[in-house]
Design a protein around this motif. Sequence first.
Motif, short mmCIF file in Angstrom:
data_model
loop_
_atom_site.label_atom_id
_atom_site.label_comp_id
_atom_site.label_asym_id
_atom_site.label_seq_id
_atom_site.Cartn_x
_atom_site.Cartn_y
_atom_site.Cartn_z
N SER A 112 0.70 -1.36 -0.43
CA SER A 112 0.17 0.09 0.21
C SER A 112 0.36 1.20 -0.25
N GLN A 113 1.73 0.83 1.04
CA GLN A 113 2.72 2.18 0.77
C GLN A 113 4.33 3.07 -0.01
N HIS A 114 4.47 1.73 -0.28
CA HIS A 114 6.13 1.44 -1.14
C HIS A 114 5.71 1.09 -2.81
N LYS A 115 3.92 0.46 -2.75
CA LYS A 115 3.30 -0.15 -3.95
C LYS A 115 4.31 -0.70 -4.53
N THR A 116 5.19 -1.80 -3.96
CA THR A 116 5.87 -3.06 -4.78
C THR A 116 5.54 -3.85 -4.74
N ASP A 117 6.09 -3.86 -6.30
CA ASP A 117 6.16 -5.09 -7.49
C ASP A 117 5.75 -6.58 -6.57
N ILE A 118 6.46 -7.20 -6.04
CA ILE A 118 6.55 -8.40 -5.23
C ILE A 118 7.30 -7.91 -4.02
N VAL A 119 7.00 -9.15 -2.65
CA VAL A 119 7.39 -9.20 -1.70
C VAL A 119 8.24 -10.16 -1.67
N PHE A 120 9.69 -10.17 -1.20
CA PHE A 120 10.80 -11.23 -1.48
C PHE A 120 11.53 -11.64 0.27
N GLY A 121 11.74 -12.59 0.41
CA GLY A 121 13.26 -12.68 1.27
C GLY A 121 12.93 -13.34 2.70
N THR A 122 11.40 -13.81 3.68
CA THR A 122 11.44 -13.69 4.83
C THR A 122 12.04 -14.89 5.17
N LEU A 123 12.76 -15.61 6.23
CA LEU A 123 13.62 -16.73 6.38
C LEU A 123 12.07 -16.91 7.18
N PHE A 124 12.35 -16.80 8.47
CA PHE A 124 11.97 -17.99 9.84
C PHE A 124 10.36 -17.44 9.70
#
Length: 434
Positions: A112-124
């Motif tokens: 909503s705020q950054h308006k990124t294309d995707i989300v990535f990288g979560t580990l735990f």
Amino acid sequence: MTDSKRFFDLGKSGLTRRTALKGLAAGAGLMAAPGFVRYSQAQSSAPIKIGFQAHRTGIGAAYGRWYEKTTNAAVKLINDAGGINGRPVEIIVEDDGTDPKRGAEVVAKFASQHKTDIVFGTLFSHVVVGSAPTAGELKIPYYVVSEGYHVASGKLNRWVFQPGITDVRSQVTSVAPWVAANLGKKVTMIYPDYAFGYDHRDYFAPAIKAQGGEVVAQIPIPPTESSFTKYLPQIPADTEVLYHVMVGPGVLTFVKELGEFYGSNKPQLFGFIDSLEAVDINSPGLEFLDGSHFWEGSPRYAQANDSEAQKAYRAAVGIDDNGASTTDAKDVSTAAHMFGCWETLYVIKKAMEDSGYKGPEDRAKLVEATEALTEFKEGPEHPQGDKKFNGKIHQVFGHQNISKVEGGKLNVVHRTSIEDGMYEPEGDYTTQPL
């Protein structure tokens, strides 16, 4: 650290676009799509924005730091080679504190705020499980680098993928035959008391049983525990193999106290390197580990048979032959896991190129393009090794390494086949609507 084929040409001036492209063409398993263009030729020069959900603080901070270094190195190479669909890649970082509630908030902020294309990288794993529903609700592709079985289980949603690192069920299924044949068949398990640990609990037990072994005790330990002496007397006396997988800032204490408890009269030890990621195995008190074995995704120490792609990858992310930072020998990497960030970014690149991705309106097409992928060849984009991808369960399968602690190093003594870790899928995300 060598790069004899000059995949990445790491000189004082850094990566060059010409040598990066040459390296990718020389050995990459995922080549650029026919429509590949330079920034100047793209319909839009606006960057593709990837929201990096980072564990900068909390129990996962050591992993988060190296996940971020690896991500930056891969993105630099991708951008030097022309970006994705002719557009540069921009990484936007938010710290989730390794906390599931905050993780969900971060995913929402990216959308909503950054308006990124995707989300990535979560580990735990508990953060992934807590964040995935938000990704599904907001219909934003969520590419995790977690290892947990939660993605492959089919219990999340169609917007969540794990295409760059194998899951715990596959890992324990792969190594169980070797453990039973070489170390022993009566196993006590010590694991963290949350989702990641439960995957080990639930899938190693049947895997060792299939080899004629048994788990004689299971000891869960809270992830925030700082001392472990009260748990160790719970280990049965007839234990032949102590299977340990601990994470977080207390792991050094855990191993030291384990050594004090057993002395020289110890069972065989088989651990997941999670117990010692970012920890120097030559630290005082860890002599107890000499002769023990660990699972590793990608080996921490450089091996004699490392491929040119593996050597170039290690140089690019800045780790030396001991798996520590090339600028600080005391800064030990999370090598067994962080390669997943590198490889996942190249999967994203491939899927975006295959789908002709232009922006958020093409997210559903991106999901379908990722599901259509089937295999990744070992090379500069996939330095850990060949992999097979199951688009129905959004999970990748690959090789595992078993390493022995000897001479103050971890030496790989066995490498599993991809088939060793295959299992019958329990779900099918492709049947869910987008």
